[in-house]
Design a protein around this motif. Sequence first.
Motif, short mmCIF file in Angstrom:
data_model
loop_
_atom_site.label_atom_id
_atom_site.label_comp_id
_atom_site.label_asym_id
_atom_site.label_seq_id
_atom_site.Cartn_x
_atom_site.Cartn_y
_atom_site.Cartn_z
N LYS A 299 0.82 -1.22 0.00
CA LYS A 299 0.00 0.00 0.00
C LYS A 299 0.85 1.27 0.00
CE LYS A 299 -3.69 -2.17 2.67
NZ LYS A 299 -4.19 -2.26 4.06
N ASN A 300 2.09 1.12 0.44
CA ASN A 300 2.97 2.28 0.55
C ASN A 300 4.34 1.96 -0.03
OD1 ASN A 300 1.12 3.61 2.65
ND2 ASN A 300 1.76 1.74 3.70
N HIS B 136 4.05 13.16 5.81
CA HIS B 136 3.24 12.04 6.23
C HIS B 136 3.97 10.72 5.99
CE1 HIS B 136 -0.29 10.04 7.53
NE2 HIS B 136 -0.28 9.27 6.47
N LEU B 137 3.87 9.83 6.94
CA LEU B 137 4.35 8.47 6.80
C LEU B 137 3.24 7.56 7.29
CD1 LEU B 137 8.00 7.97 8.06
CD2 LEU B 137 7.18 8.00 5.72
N PRO B 138 3.20 6.32 6.77
CA PRO B 138 2.23 5.37 7.32
C PRO B 138 2.39 5.24 8.84
CG PRO B 138 3.26 4.49 5.33
CD PRO B 138 3.97 5.76 5.65
N ASP B 139 1.29 5.09 9.53
CA ASP B 139 1.31 5.05 10.99
C ASP B 139 2.26 4.00 11.55
OD1 ASP B 139 -0.41 7.11 11.21
OD2 ASP B 139 -2.19 5.91 11.62
N HIS B 140 2.29 2.82 10.93
CA HIS B 140 3.12 1.76 11.52
C HIS B 140 4.60 2.14 11.46
CE1 HIS B 140 4.71 -0.52 7.87
NE2 HIS B 140 3.81 0.25 7.30
N LEU B 141 4.98 2.96 10.48
CA LEU B 141 6.37 3.39 10.43
C LEU B 141 6.67 4.44 11.50
CD1 LEU B 141 7.04 3.64 6.59
CD2 LEU B 141 7.45 1.71 8.13
N LEU B 142 5.73 5.35 11.69
CA LEU B 142 5.94 6.37 12.72
C LEU B 142 6.02 5.74 14.11
CD1 LEU B 142 3.83 9.45 11.63
CD2 LEU B 142 6.31 9.27 11.80
N THR B 143 5.15 4.79 14.34
CA THR B 143 5.19 4.08 15.62
C THR B 143 6.53 3.36 15.79
OG1 THR B 143 2.81 3.76 15.49
CG2 THR B 143 4.03 2.33 17.02
N GLY B 144 6.95 2.69 14.73
CA GLY B 144 8.22 1.98 14.80
C GLY B 144 9.38 2.94 15.01
N TYR B 145 9.32 4.08 14.34
CA TYR B 145 10.41 5.05 14.49
C TYR B 145 10.49 5.57 15.92
CZ TYR B 145 13.10 9.31 14.21
OH TYR B 145 14.02 10.29 14.46
N ARG B 146 9.32 5.78 16.53
CA ARG B 146 9.33 6.21 17.94
C ARG B 146 9.99 5.15 18.82
NH1 ARG B 146 3.75 7.25 17.30
NH2 ARG B 146 3.63 9.27 16.28
#
Lengths: 214, 214, 214, 214
Positions: free
Chosen positions: C98-99, D3-13
Amino acid sequence: MPHLPDHLLTGYRNFMSGRYLAESGRYRSLAREGQSPETMIIACCDSRAAPEAIFDAGPGELFVLRNVGNLVPPYAPDDQFHSTSAALEFGVQSLKVKNIVVMGHGRCGGIRAALDSTAAPLSPGDFIGKWMSLIAPAAETVSSSTFMTATERQTALERISIRYSIANLRTFPCVSILEGKGRLSLHGAWFDISTGELWVMNKDTGDFERPEMT
Amino acid sequence: MPHLPDHLLTGYRNFMSGRYLAESGRYRSLAREGQSPETMIIACCDSRAAPEAIFDAGPGELFVLRNVGNLVPPYAPDDQFHSTSAALEFGVQSLKVKNIVVMGHGRCGGIRAALDSTAAPLSPGDFIGKWMSLIAPAAETVSSSTFMTATERQTALERISIRYSIANLRTFPCVSILEGKGRLSLHGAWFDISTGELWVMNKDTGDFERPEMT
Amino acid sequence: MPHLPDHLLTGYRNFMSGRYLAESGRYRSLAREGQSPETMIIACCDSRAAPEAIFDAGPGELFVLRNVGNLVPPYAPDDQFHSTSAALEFGVQSLKVKNIVVMGHGRCGGIRAALDSTAAPLSPGDFIGKWMSLIAPAAETVSSSTFMTATERQTALERISIRYSIANLRTFPCVSILEGKGRLSLHGAWFDISTGELWVMNKDTGDFERPEMT
Amino acid sequence: MPHLPDHLLTGYRNFMSGRYLAESGRYRSLAREGQSPETMIIACCDSRAAPEAIFDAGPGELFVLRNVGNLVPPYAPDDQFHSTSAALEFGVQSLKVKNIVVMGHGRCGGIRAALDSTAAPLSPGDFIGKWMSLIAPAAETVSSSTFMTATERQTALERISIRYSIANLRTFPCVSILEGKGRLSLHGAWFDISTGELWVMNKDTGDFERPEMT
């Protein structure tokens, strides 16, 4: 009838009942003994980047020159009126500041004007056009960097202008002599209005980096 | 290595955890939408007279030019770099400020230099000497007023310089036209560092008076 | 005799007693059911910028293409072997990600090579020279920006290369069609090895900005 | 808006509060001094076989090329863009890695595509078809081995592709010269996603065997 805009009168009342009340001793002492700031800041007129706010500075701390684009022209001992050079001479020779910080900032309207060579002058005198022409060679180079976004070009020229001003500071004999003796330090900084981030110039490379905040 | 004087880094940390934290929304919005200050202040570089402190102004409120002695030279559309005229043009033509306030202050070092014709130049370039020579005719008259005390002569020239700058503002076509149309107001103010008092110029008489504080 | 470098064998033992032990069910299920990652990352080979580390990703999460400089060449349906295009086709058409995130990073050796037009080829084949020539027009422009520091030029080209790759992604019919239908999103990111900061591309402007981390 | 997909932002945190926090000194030092990995890995894009996970590798340890099927094409010094050859040249000539490991894995989608000659192209460009045609002769032979099960044919071609890539590595003059001097070692490995087993190629026979895990 004496008159000031209402927002200034309101603000002044807050000053008197707030900061002045809390620091009246300091103000009185600064009046009696004169100012002796350690640091001179050369900053932009922009309403969003007041040095005293960004450095949380109280009365007497910062000797502040502000012009459009925080530019220092090169040393030119002629018969013209040089407001920037005058402030510099006063800060260095009379106040004997130990540091000079050239502080630029993001989204600078002066820098934007320098990048836009097609814009009409703001008035027949075109004072902004002439003033920003101090950095015209760099602005032309950056303007032609078409692979960079508008914001990237803007940030690039903002930082170039800080290095340019620092280089020009060194064309003033009093600055270069005192710096050579270790009695005066020159610094560059760039403020991001949106995030509040302050980027500090690395003296060795000219790059702007985040300071360690520990 | 990026480096700033310690007192600035400490102050910046206070800014981030204080004002920026409290007003981050305002900073972000000002970054996004640009500045639109209602008022331009022309003030002195003096470390004891920061306009944002005196008017308790937040980000985005005041477009601030600062030079030694808060002077505005007369309109001179030549090929020189005029930092003061450039800032004026930017504030009036681009930001369309509604008010310009020339704010002087007591114990001004630039004014003191203008009154002391026997002082040696601060440097071979004598930039302060040339810059303050803008008000030389008034300075000579005041200097010869031997019945006034030194402080009275100083205060007198500080206020003369404010009126002088306001008169020069009107030599700029954009200023006089907009003032004539009622879209721009010019104001004078004088700050007493010791007492915190602000004196405001009466537009009819040119006198400086305490504003009503109700 | 089977042989691997010691540091790999040691690492593999840690994997078996650590991550694999903890996630063996996930590995078994991923083997049985096949992979279905939501996101494809196009990243650089650099040893300091592993996408799985930066995004703390577990098995099955990221389909990862890595080449020097995280470049995507333009669509070229000829009879050559296109490893990057093949991975793209596999990710988009077979895995239906999707991305797609193009992730560059600071201090990239490939980008440095692209900026240094005077460097000798690394080998007679000059594969790096040819590969990085994909961004030669931008590299020439940036190289001539002599007012920027070496680091600023490097960062500028790193970010340009990300935008370049994203633009090339859109030359692939399968990408542009799916993006048009809202079933595929393209993203850019830039990782700062030193500070760990991740900058994310603004899709509207192409600028790189810090994501909100709240 | 960045913007980044949420799962990537969560992972980056998680990365920032976990690995980066724990290893920030290492990241900073790697940024300052550059990377010097001992080992280059040529692996597949598959989301279930990240080399850094399997070898529990920290920042700076592995220079990683990933393409579909972990293939190395033969040396071809022409005017095409060769991403794999470019990465190889960079790893060997610039970083001077001591080891190259070609790591394949079970259930590889690229290998499956190579075995299925009746499958329609994934897109009109058929990039996967062309890319996997690098091992077409072996794929045809294996496909016709009708006495082997589908899984056996798949595993066989996965291992053949590793030996094929290692043979092609030796067609690069820089690789064969350095290997001849004992300064570069070539290795093969095959990862079983389901069991986590790593099989290592015996250099003398080409067979894949379990390494001693003592």
